[in-house]
Design a protein around this motif. Structure first.
Motif, PDB file in Angstrom:
ATOM      1  N   LEU A 196      -2.125   8.808   3.993  1.00  0.00           N
ATOM      2  CA  LEU A 196      -1.840   7.530   3.445  1.00  0.00           C
ATOM      3  C   LEU A 196      -1.017   6.753   3.975  1.00  0.00           C
ATOM      4  O   LEU A 196      -0.977   5.675   4.684  1.00  0.00           O
ATOM      5  CB  LEU A 196      -2.657   7.191   2.147  1.00  0.00           C
ATOM      6  CG  LEU A 196      -4.270   7.139   2.383  1.00  0.00           C
ATOM      7  CD1 LEU A 196      -4.554   6.419   1.174  1.00  0.00           C
ATOM      8  CD2 LEU A 196      -4.959   6.016   3.182  1.00  0.00           C
ATOM      9  N   LEU A 197       0.105   8.041   3.311  1.00  0.00           N
ATOM     10  CA  LEU A 197       2.169   6.981   3.459  1.00  0.00           C
ATOM     11  C   LEU A 197       2.215   7.219   4.776  1.00  0.00           C
ATOM     12  O   LEU A 197       2.929   5.994   5.671  1.00  0.00           O
ATOM     13  CB  LEU A 197       2.411   7.838   3.178  1.00  0.00           C
ATOM     14  CG  LEU A 197       2.718   7.786   1.282  1.00  0.00           C
ATOM     15  CD1 LEU A 197       3.673   8.872   0.947  1.00  0.00           C
ATOM     16  CD2 LEU A 197       2.644   6.984   0.585  1.00  0.00           C
ATOM     17  N   VAL A 198       1.719   8.011   5.741  1.00  0.00           N
ATOM     18  CA  VAL A 198       2.002   8.052   7.593  1.00  0.00           C
ATOM     19  C   VAL A 198       1.357   6.759   7.820  1.00  0.00           C
ATOM     20  O   VAL A 198       1.425   6.157   8.798  1.00  0.00           O
ATOM     21  CB  VAL A 198       1.878   9.190   7.910  1.00  0.00           C
ATOM     22  CG1 VAL A 198       2.104   9.647   9.304  1.00  0.00           C
ATOM     23  CG2 VAL A 198       2.366  10.418   6.740  1.00  0.00           C
ATOM     24  N   GLY A 228       1.177  -1.289   0.030  1.00  0.00           N
ATOM     25  CA  GLY A 228       0.027   0.142  -0.039  1.00  0.00           C
ATOM     26  C   GLY A 228       0.744   0.634  -0.042  1.00  0.00           C
ATOM     27  O   GLY A 228       0.892   2.122  -0.605  1.00  0.00           O
ATOM     28  N   PHE A 229       1.952   1.361   0.849  1.00  0.00           N
ATOM     29  CA  PHE A 229       2.574   2.071   1.014  1.00  0.00           C
ATOM     30  C   PHE A 229       3.707   2.741  -0.157  1.00  0.00           C
ATOM     31  O   PHE A 229       3.557   4.448  -1.282  1.00  0.00           O
ATOM     32  CB  PHE A 229       3.532   2.288   1.908  1.00  0.00           C
ATOM     33  CG  PHE A 229       5.176   3.332   1.584  1.00  0.00           C
ATOM     34  CD1 PHE A 229       4.669   4.183   2.617  1.00  0.00           C
ATOM     35  CD2 PHE A 229       6.107   3.478   1.293  1.00  0.00           C
ATOM     36  CE1 PHE A 229       5.234   5.193   2.852  1.00  0.00           C
ATOM     37  CE2 PHE A 229       7.179   4.245   1.212  1.00  0.00           C
ATOM     38  CZ  PHE A 229       6.649   5.279   1.979  1.00  0.00           C
ATOM     39  N   LEU A 230       4.122   1.895  -0.919  1.00  0.00           N
ATOM     40  CA  LEU A 230       4.103   1.320  -2.871  1.00  0.00           C
ATOM     41  C   LEU A 230       3.576   2.199  -3.475  1.00  0.00           C
ATOM     42  O   LEU A 230       3.777   3.293  -4.836  1.00  0.00           O
ATOM     43  CB  LEU A 230       6.192   0.294  -2.708  1.00  0.00           C
ATOM     44  CG  LEU A 230       6.139   0.036  -2.178  1.00  0.00           C
ATOM     45  CD1 LEU A 230       6.935  -1.370  -2.624  1.00  0.00           C
ATOM     46  CD2 LEU A 230       7.692   1.503  -2.074  1.00  0.00           C
ATOM     47  N   ARG A 239      -1.158   5.102  18.881  1.00  0.00           N
ATOM     48  CA  ARG A 239      -2.662   4.012  18.305  1.00  0.00           C
ATOM     49  C   ARG A 239      -3.479   4.968  17.644  1.00  0.00           C
ATOM     50  O   ARG A 239      -3.966   5.127  17.235  1.00  0.00           O
ATOM     51  CB  ARG A 239      -2.451   3.333  18.920  1.00  0.00           C
ATOM     52  CG  ARG A 239      -1.250   1.877  19.040  1.00  0.00           C
ATOM     53  CD  ARG A 239      -1.587   0.422  19.349  1.00  0.00           C
ATOM     54  NE  ARG A 239      -0.418  -0.444  19.978  1.00  0.00           N
ATOM     55  CZ  ARG A 239      -0.458  -1.241  20.054  1.00  0.00           C
ATOM     56  NH1 ARG A 239      -2.010  -1.910  21.099  1.00  0.00           N
ATOM     57  NH2 ARG A 239       0.609  -2.153  20.398  1.00  0.00           N
ATOM     58  N   GLN A 240      -3.728   5.711  19.634  1.00  0.00           N
ATOM     59  CA  GLN A 240      -4.927   6.661  19.588  1.00  0.00           C
ATOM     60  C   GLN A 240      -4.757   7.929  18.895  1.00  0.00           C
ATOM     61  O   GLN A 240      -6.402   8.402  19.211  1.00  0.00           O
ATOM     62  CB  GLN A 240      -5.586   6.416  21.042  1.00  0.00           C
ATOM     63  CG  GLN A 240      -6.605   7.008  21.577  1.00  0.00           C
ATOM     64  CD  GLN A 240      -6.907   6.641  22.320  1.00  0.00           C
ATOM     65  OE1 GLN A 240      -6.500   5.818  23.215  1.00  0.00           O
ATOM     66  NE2 GLN A 240      -8.123   7.443  23.106  1.00  0.00           N
ATOM     67  N   THR A 241      -3.843   7.560  18.376  1.00  0.00           N
ATOM     68  CA  THR A 241      -3.373   9.584  17.629  1.00  0.00           C
ATOM     69  C   THR A 241      -3.028   9.734  16.012  1.00  0.00           C
ATOM     70  O   THR A 241      -4.157  10.377  15.559  1.00  0.00           O
ATOM     71  CB  THR A 241      -2.541  10.197  18.857  1.00  0.00           C
ATOM     72  OG1 THR A 241      -1.003   9.660  18.369  1.00  0.00           O
ATOM     73  CG2 THR A 241      -2.690  10.373  19.789  1.00  0.00           C
ATOM     74  N   LEU A 242      -2.377   9.366  16.331  1.00  0.00           N
ATOM     75  CA  LEU A 242      -1.808   8.946  14.426  1.00  0.00           C
ATOM     76  C   LEU A 242      -2.296   8.395  13.312  1.00  0.00           C
ATOM     77  O   LEU A 242      -2.901   9.467  12.569  1.00  0.00           O
ATOM     78  CB  LEU A 242      -0.186   8.777  14.687  1.00  0.00           C
ATOM     79  CG  LEU A 242       0.638   9.704  15.250  1.00  0.00           C
ATOM     80  CD1 LEU A 242       2.191   9.062  15.380  1.00  0.00           C
ATOM     81  CD2 LEU A 242       0.955  11.512  14.793  1.00  0.00           C
ATOM     82  N   PHE A 243      -3.041   7.870  13.215  1.00  0.00           N
ATOM     83  CA  PHE A 243      -3.281   7.335  12.520  1.00  0.00           C
ATOM     84  C   PHE A 243      -5.373   7.148  12.174  1.00  0.00           C
ATOM     85  O   PHE A 243      -5.169   7.892  11.205  1.00  0.00           O
ATOM     86  CB  PHE A 243      -3.031   4.929  13.221  1.00  0.00           C
ATOM     87  CG  PHE A 243      -4.413   4.579  12.223  1.00  0.00           C
ATOM     88  CD1 PHE A 243      -3.948   4.233  10.834  1.00  0.00           C
ATOM     89  CD2 PHE A 243      -5.454   3.972  11.749  1.00  0.00           C
ATOM     90  CE1 PHE A 243      -4.465   3.468   9.391  1.00  0.00           C
ATOM     91  CE2 PHE A 243      -5.865   3.359  11.162  1.00  0.00           C
ATOM     92  CZ  PHE A 243      -6.179   3.107   9.902  1.00  0.00           C
ATOM     93  N   THR A 244      -5.194   7.386  13.269  1.00  0.00           N
ATOM     94  CA  THR A 244      -6.427   7.726  13.439  1.00  0.00           C
ATOM     95  C   THR A 244      -7.419   9.339  12.685  1.00  0.00           C
ATOM     96  O   THR A 244      -7.756   9.831  11.931  1.00  0.00           O
ATOM     97  CB  THR A 244      -7.626   7.585  14.692  1.00  0.00           C
ATOM     98  OG1 THR A 244      -9.289   8.671  14.434  1.00  0.00           O
ATOM     99  CG2 THR A 244      -6.785   9.256  15.824  1.00  0.00           C
ATOM    100  N   ILE A 245      -6.301  10.560  13.017  1.00  0.00           N
ATOM    101  CA  ILE A 245      -5.772  11.484  12.233  1.00  0.00           C
ATOM    102  C   ILE A 245      -5.122  11.925  10.844  1.00  0.00           C
ATOM    103  O   ILE A 245      -6.148  12.570  10.054  1.00  0.00           O
ATOM    104  CB  ILE A 245      -5.158  12.595  13.498  1.00  0.00           C
ATOM    105  CG1 ILE A 245      -5.165  12.793  14.809  1.00  0.00           C
ATOM    106  CG2 ILE A 245      -5.146  13.759  12.773  1.00  0.00           C
ATOM    107  CD1 ILE A 245      -4.809  13.495  15.641  1.00  0.00           C
TER     108      ILE A 245
END
Length: 237
Positions: A56-58, A21-23, A78-84
């Motif tokens: 999405l890359l992040v 997905g990243f690539l 887990r509770q901050t970066l991905f969901t934001i």
């Protein structure tokens, strides 16, 4: 103590999917950047595409946070970066589906409102507002929940203790996801309204399909997390 480890098959599969997905996302960004001035990229959203794909890359790079023994810092991530990051992405999709419809309906029925929307960059204002709202929700969730790692017995093997983020963390996670579900329903509604648009604007069909898949998978995930308390639930967070 048991926790999600790299040698587990589910972890390897998720890591492979994240790398792919990243690539693929990086390749799309490179293609869009190279052909930024072409009509195809401009009509697809232009700068909004970069605003949607960069988070999405992040998000793809967050996989290591879910593997290994959890700590206070990893639980916070887990509770901050991905969901934001995900909220930024889905906000872009929502505003894109709205723009597809408003080009044909809002511009004709409410020309002055549409002029204000274009003049004051309404799409970016919407994404910024949703991002700030999500940050406020996440901050509030962190204030009322404890994200410190805790241990609990494995339901399948009471002799094994599972090291994971606080049980309250999952409640905060479900609360944080509520805004994303609302945005997905809005995107679905706008895209469905545009089902009768010309063939050249078939983005609405793909957005409808993607939002249906996301909503269904989110409901299934929440149901699974409510009944399963084993180690593998960490990779589904």
């Amino acid at each position: 103590l048991a926790f999600l480890e790299w040698h587990r098959v589910p972890t390897i599969l998720v890591a492979i999917l994240a790398i792919l997905g990243f690539l693929s996302t990086l390749a799309i960004l490179a293609i869009f950047g190279r052909h930024f001035q072409t009509p195809i990229v401009r009509s697809a959203g232009g700068p909004m595409c970069f605003l949607m794909l960069t988070p999405l890359l992040v998000a793809y790079m967050m996989v290591p946070v879910y593997v290994g023994p959890p700590t206070v810092s990893t639980c916070l991530c887990r509770q901050t970066l991905f969901t934001i990051c995900f909220t930024i992405c889905i906000s872009c999709i929502t505003v894109r589906s709205f723009q597809i419809v408003c080009i044909f309906k809002m511009a004709r029925r409410f020309p002055r409102t549409y002029a204000y929307w274009v003049r004051y960059q309404g799409s970016y204002v919407f994404v910024a507002f949703m991002t700030v709202l999500k940050i406020v929700i996440v901050a509030g969730s962190l204030l009322v929940t404890n994200t410190s790692p805790t241990t609990h017995a494995d339901p399948d093997d009471p002799k094994t203790m599972i090291l994971s983020c606080s049980p309250n963390y999952h409640k905060g996670l479900l609360f944080n996801t509520s805004l994303d579900l609302l945005l997905s329903m809005m995107a679905f509604s706008f895209a469905y309204m545009g089902k009768g648009l010309p063939t050249n604007y078939n983005e609405a069909k793909f957005i409808t399909f993607c939002m249906t898949f996301y909503f269904t998978s989110s409901v299934s995930l929440c149901t699974f997390m409510s009944v399963y308390k084993g180690v593998l639930v960490s990779i589904l967070d």
